[in-house]
Design a protein around this motif. Structure first.
Motif, PDB file in Angstrom:
ATOM      1  N   PRO A  57       0.744  -1.116  -0.135  1.00 32.09           N
ATOM      2  CA  PRO A  57      -0.190   0.042  -0.063  1.00 32.09           C
ATOM      3  C   PRO A  57       0.942   1.325   0.084  1.00 32.09           C
ATOM      4  O   PRO A  57       0.337   2.327  -0.342  1.00 32.09           O
ATOM      5  CB  PRO A  57      -0.741  -0.195   1.236  1.00 32.09           C
ATOM      6  N   GLN A  58       2.034   1.319   0.306  1.00 31.43           N
ATOM      7  CA  GLN A  58       2.971   2.328   0.451  1.00 31.43           C
ATOM      8  C   GLN A  58       3.544   2.821  -0.772  1.00 31.43           C
ATOM      9  O   GLN A  58       4.226   3.810  -0.792  1.00 31.43           O
ATOM     10  CB  GLN A  58       4.026   2.097   1.801  1.00 31.43           C
ATOM     11  N   ALA A  59       3.384   2.030  -1.975  1.00 32.17           N
ATOM     12  CA  ALA A  59       3.964   2.132  -3.167  1.00 32.17           C
ATOM     13  C   ALA A  59       3.484   3.328  -3.759  1.00 32.17           C
ATOM     14  O   ALA A  59       2.319   3.676  -3.772  1.00 32.17           O
ATOM     15  CB  ALA A  59       3.469   0.671  -3.888  1.00 32.17           C
ATOM     16  N   LYS A  60       4.367   3.971  -4.231  1.00 29.09           N
ATOM     17  CA  LYS A  60       4.040   5.182  -5.271  1.00 29.09           C
ATOM     18  C   LYS A  60       4.612   5.058  -6.577  1.00 29.09           C
ATOM     19  O   LYS A  60       3.894   5.768  -7.553  1.00 29.09           O
ATOM     20  CB  LYS A  60       4.687   6.540  -4.520  1.00 29.09           C
ATOM     21  N   SER A  61       5.545   4.088  -6.735  1.00 29.41           N
ATOM     22  CA  SER A  61       6.062   4.042  -8.007  1.00 29.41           C
ATOM     23  C   SER A  61       6.252   2.515  -8.340  1.00 29.41           C
ATOM     24  O   SER A  61       6.991   1.982  -7.237  1.00 29.41           O
ATOM     25  CB  SER A  61       7.197   5.095  -8.652  1.00 29.41           C
ATOM     26  N   VAL A  62       6.469   1.923  -9.663  1.00 25.64           N
ATOM     27  CA  VAL A  62       6.816   0.526  -9.558  1.00 25.64           C
ATOM     28  C   VAL A  62       7.620   0.309 -10.908  1.00 25.64           C
ATOM     29  O   VAL A  62       7.183   1.012 -11.743  1.00 25.64           O
ATOM     30  CB  VAL A  62       5.543  -0.233 -10.010  1.00 25.64           C
ATOM     31  N   VAL A  63       8.781  -0.216 -10.585  1.00 26.21           N
ATOM     32  CA  VAL A  63       9.740  -0.445 -11.893  1.00 26.21           C
ATOM     33  C   VAL A  63      10.075  -1.904 -11.986  1.00 26.21           C
ATOM     34  O   VAL A  63      10.573  -2.638 -11.109  1.00 26.21           O
ATOM     35  CB  VAL A  63      11.082   0.234 -11.335  1.00 26.21           C
ATOM     36  N   PRO A  64       9.497  -2.286 -13.099  1.00 24.61           N
ATOM     37  CA  PRO A  64       9.774  -3.792 -13.428  1.00 24.61           C
ATOM     38  C   PRO A  64      11.355  -4.069 -13.785  1.00 24.61           C
ATOM     39  O   PRO A  64      12.002  -3.150 -14.577  1.00 24.61           O
ATOM     40  CB  PRO A  64       8.892  -3.961 -14.702  1.00 24.61           C
ATOM     41  N   ALA A  95       8.973   8.807  -0.753  1.00 21.51           N
ATOM     42  CA  ALA A  95      10.546   9.490  -0.740  1.00 21.51           C
ATOM     43  C   ALA A  95      11.597   8.450  -1.706  1.00 21.51           C
ATOM     44  O   ALA A  95      12.787   9.023  -1.432  1.00 21.51           O
ATOM     45  CB  ALA A  95      10.795   9.218   0.749  1.00 21.51           C
ATOM     46  N   ASP A  96      11.055   7.785  -2.722  1.00 19.03           N
ATOM     47  CA  ASP A  96      11.755   7.118  -3.421  1.00 19.03           C
ATOM     48  C   ASP A  96      12.737   6.233  -2.819  1.00 19.03           C
ATOM     49  O   ASP A  96      13.632   5.636  -3.237  1.00 19.03           O
ATOM     50  CB  ASP A  96      12.756   8.019  -4.144  1.00 19.03           C
ATOM     51  N   ARG A  97      12.311   5.614  -1.589  1.00 18.48           N
ATOM     52  CA  ARG A  97      12.829   4.645  -0.752  1.00 18.48           C
ATOM     53  C   ARG A  97      12.265   3.220  -1.488  1.00 18.48           C
ATOM     54  O   ARG A  97      11.154   3.073  -1.637  1.00 18.48           O
ATOM     55  CB  ARG A  97      12.858   4.480   0.428  1.00 18.48           C
ATOM     56  N   LEU A  98      13.127   2.108  -1.253  1.00 10.72           N
ATOM     57  CA  LEU A  98      12.686   1.035  -1.881  1.00 10.72           C
ATOM     58  C   LEU A  98      11.799   0.451  -0.562  1.00 10.72           C
ATOM     59  O   LEU A  98      12.041   0.083   0.387  1.00 10.72           O
ATOM     60  CB  LEU A  98      13.945  -0.340  -1.922  1.00 10.72           C
ATOM     61  N   ALA A  99      10.381   0.320  -0.870  1.00  6.00           N
ATOM     62  CA  ALA A  99       9.464  -0.312  -0.093  1.00  6.00           C
ATOM     63  C   ALA A  99       9.142  -1.660   0.079  1.00  6.00           C
ATOM     64  O   ALA A  99       8.475  -2.156   0.926  1.00  6.00           O
ATOM     65  CB  ALA A  99       8.250   0.454  -0.548  1.00  6.00           C
ATOM     66  N   GLY A 100       9.861  -2.453  -1.190  1.00  2.86           N
ATOM     67  CA  GLY A 100       9.752  -3.772  -1.322  1.00  2.86           C
ATOM     68  C   GLY A 100       9.711  -4.296  -2.714  1.00  2.86           C
ATOM     69  O   GLY A 100       9.754  -3.344  -3.609  1.00  2.86           O
ATOM     70  N   ILE A 101       9.457  -5.705  -2.888  1.00  2.67           N
ATOM     71  CA  ILE A 101       9.598  -6.321  -4.132  1.00  2.67           C
ATOM     72  C   ILE A 101       8.238  -7.135  -4.321  1.00  2.67           C
ATOM     73  O   ILE A 101       7.750  -7.669  -3.246  1.00  2.67           O
ATOM     74  CB  ILE A 101      10.600  -7.252  -3.990  1.00  2.67           C
ATOM     75  N   ALA A 102       7.689  -6.794  -5.303  1.00  2.00           N
ATOM     76  CA  ALA A 102       6.547  -7.740  -5.742  1.00  2.00           C
ATOM     77  C   ALA A 102       6.916  -8.772  -7.012  1.00  2.00           C
ATOM     78  O   ALA A 102       7.578  -8.402  -7.811  1.00  2.00           O
ATOM     79  CB  ALA A 102       5.556  -6.755  -6.417  1.00  2.00           C
ATOM     80  N   HIS A 218      21.953  -8.312  -5.238  1.00  2.00           N
ATOM     81  CA  HIS A 218      21.795  -6.996  -5.961  1.00  2.00           C
ATOM     82  C   HIS A 218      20.893  -6.012  -5.330  1.00  2.00           C
ATOM     83  O   HIS A 218      20.257  -4.948  -5.915  1.00  2.00           O
ATOM     84  CB  HIS A 218      21.408  -7.354  -7.493  1.00  2.00           C
ATOM     85  N   LEU A 219      20.594  -5.949  -4.149  1.00  2.00           N
ATOM     86  CA  LEU A 219      19.598  -5.097  -3.620  1.00  2.00           C
ATOM     87  C   LEU A 219      20.197  -3.908  -3.493  1.00  2.00           C
ATOM     88  O   LEU A 219      19.465  -2.650  -3.500  1.00  2.00           O
ATOM     89  CB  LEU A 219      19.374  -5.454  -1.992  1.00  2.00           C
ATOM     90  N   ASP A 220      21.468  -3.657  -3.288  1.00  2.00           N
ATOM     91  CA  ASP A 220      22.068  -2.278  -3.544  1.00  2.00           C
ATOM     92  C   ASP A 220      21.677  -1.470  -4.631  1.00  2.00           C
ATOM     93  O   ASP A 220      21.409  -0.156  -4.642  1.00  2.00           O
ATOM     94  CB  ASP A 220      23.425  -2.375  -3.114  1.00  2.00           C
ATOM     95  N   GLN A 221      21.725  -2.304  -5.639  1.00  2.00           N
ATOM     96  CA  GLN A 221      21.290  -1.620  -7.040  1.00  2.00           C
ATOM     97  C   GLN A 221      19.696  -1.143  -6.975  1.00  2.00           C
ATOM     98  O   GLN A 221      19.506  -0.115  -7.753  1.00  2.00           O
ATOM     99  CB  GLN A 221      21.600  -2.687  -8.260  1.00  2.00           C
ATOM    100  N   LEU A 222      18.948  -1.874  -6.415  1.00  2.00           N
ATOM    101  CA  LEU A 222      17.564  -1.522  -6.193  1.00  2.00           C
ATOM    102  C   LEU A 222      17.335  -0.306  -5.383  1.00  2.00           C
ATOM    103  O   LEU A 222      16.403   0.558  -5.673  1.00  2.00           O
ATOM    104  CB  LEU A 222      16.568  -2.564  -5.857  1.00  2.00           C
ATOM    105  N   ARG A 223      18.146  -0.128  -4.362  1.00  2.00           N
ATOM    106  CA  ARG A 223      18.123   0.861  -3.408  1.00  2.00           C
ATOM    107  C   ARG A 223      18.549   1.961  -4.005  1.00  2.00           C
ATOM    108  O   ARG A 223      18.397   3.135  -3.431  1.00  2.00           O
ATOM    109  CB  ARG A 223      19.040   0.684  -2.199  1.00  2.00           C
ATOM    110  N   LYS A 224      19.187   2.055  -5.077  1.00  2.00           N
ATOM    111  CA  LYS A 224      19.639   3.260  -5.830  1.00  2.00           C
ATOM    112  C   LYS A 224      19.081   3.433  -7.082  1.00  2.00           C
ATOM    113  O   LYS A 224      19.910   2.932  -8.066  1.00  2.00           O
ATOM    114  CB  LYS A 224      21.203   3.320  -5.655  1.00  2.00           C
ATOM    115  N   PRO A 225      17.782   3.445  -7.405  1.00  2.00           N
ATOM    116  CA  PRO A 225      17.491   3.528  -8.664  1.00  2.00           C
ATOM    117  C   PRO A 225      18.173   4.588  -9.610  1.00  2.00           C
ATOM    118  O   PRO A 225      17.919   5.771  -9.156  1.00  2.00           O
ATOM    119  CB  PRO A 225      15.751   3.621  -8.499  1.00  2.00           C
TER     120      PRO A 225
END
Length: 226
Positions: A57-64, A95-102, A218-225
């Motif tokens: 629910p906290q999602a504001k943007s989604v990147v495939p 805030a453009d922080r990684l909220a999770g993975i779907a 590779h989580l660091d890569q996702l935390r810095k989109p």
């Protein structure tokens, strides 16, 4: 010799007519498919995005992204996924922080494939929610996976930690008989809807076993989109 033109047999005329009709029908079917394909794909994408915002629910943007054997790459701009790649969605908050993975999971249920989307919390290393993309389970029985609160509680913190070598889950996700759950990686089945419950657990286990070993390094890569 007779000058009478050779007559075509009725059976040949029938076969020729049927062949012509088949060709025309084939062209129509292919044309309709090609014409409606963009709309069908758009509806599928919309249904999936709705589930992303439901499970996170906290999602504001989604990147495939695509997860490959050698790393992860953004899916945007790529017509076809790399061979053997797995699709997942990095979800970011306001805030453009990684909220999770779907990610999607699918397995055979009672009537057809049960396709779900699950939310993965990278800090808890747990699944924290599920949503149904599509299914054809028996109304009032199999569709309880959407409404049964006790069943949905299984996914408040379903343990999907990796083993020490990061090659597989430390414990396989497994659906157990209703009322017998003893571990955080187990799913307590719905009484009377065991087949659908097992489809959910099996799908999640198969998806997580393949995706998470490719994803976590590779989580660091996702935390810095980008």
């Amino acid at each position: 010799m007779s000058d009478t033109p050779e007559q075509t047999s009725p059976s040949f005329e029938m076969v020729r007519t049927l062949g012509l009709v088949s060709v025309i029908c084939g062209i129509i079917i292919v044309g309709v498919y090609q014409f409606t394909l963009p709309a069908v794909n758009a509806n599928k994408k919309l249904a999936l995005e709705r589930q992303v915002f439901k499970v996170l629910p906290q999602a504001k943007s989604v990147v495939p992204y695509f997860a490959t054997g050698s790393g992860i790459v953004p899916a945007a701009g790529q017509d076809l996924p790399p061979a053997g790649a797995l699709v997942f969605y990095a979800v970011y908050d306001a805030a453009d922080r990684l909220a999770g993975i779907a990610a999607e999971a699918s397995s055979s249920g009672y009537a057809d494939q049960v396709r779900i989307l699950y939310a993965y919390d990278v800090d808890k290393q747990a699944i924290t929610g599920i949503g149904v993309i599509s299914m054809r389970e028996t109304p009032g029985i199999g569709d309880k996976i959407l409404t049964d609160q006790a069943f949905l509680q299984n996914f408040e913190a379903l343990d999907v930690r990796l083993s020490a070598d990061l090659q597989s889950l430390a414990n396989a996700v497994k659906t157990v008989k209703h009322g017998t759950k003893t571990s955080p990686w187990q799913i307590d089945a719905i009484a009377g809807a065991t087949v659908t419950s097992k489809a959910v657990g099996r799908g999640i286990n198969e998806s997580a076993q393949k995706l998470l070993p490719r994803l976590l390094p590779h989580l660091d890569q996702l935390r810095k989109p980008s």
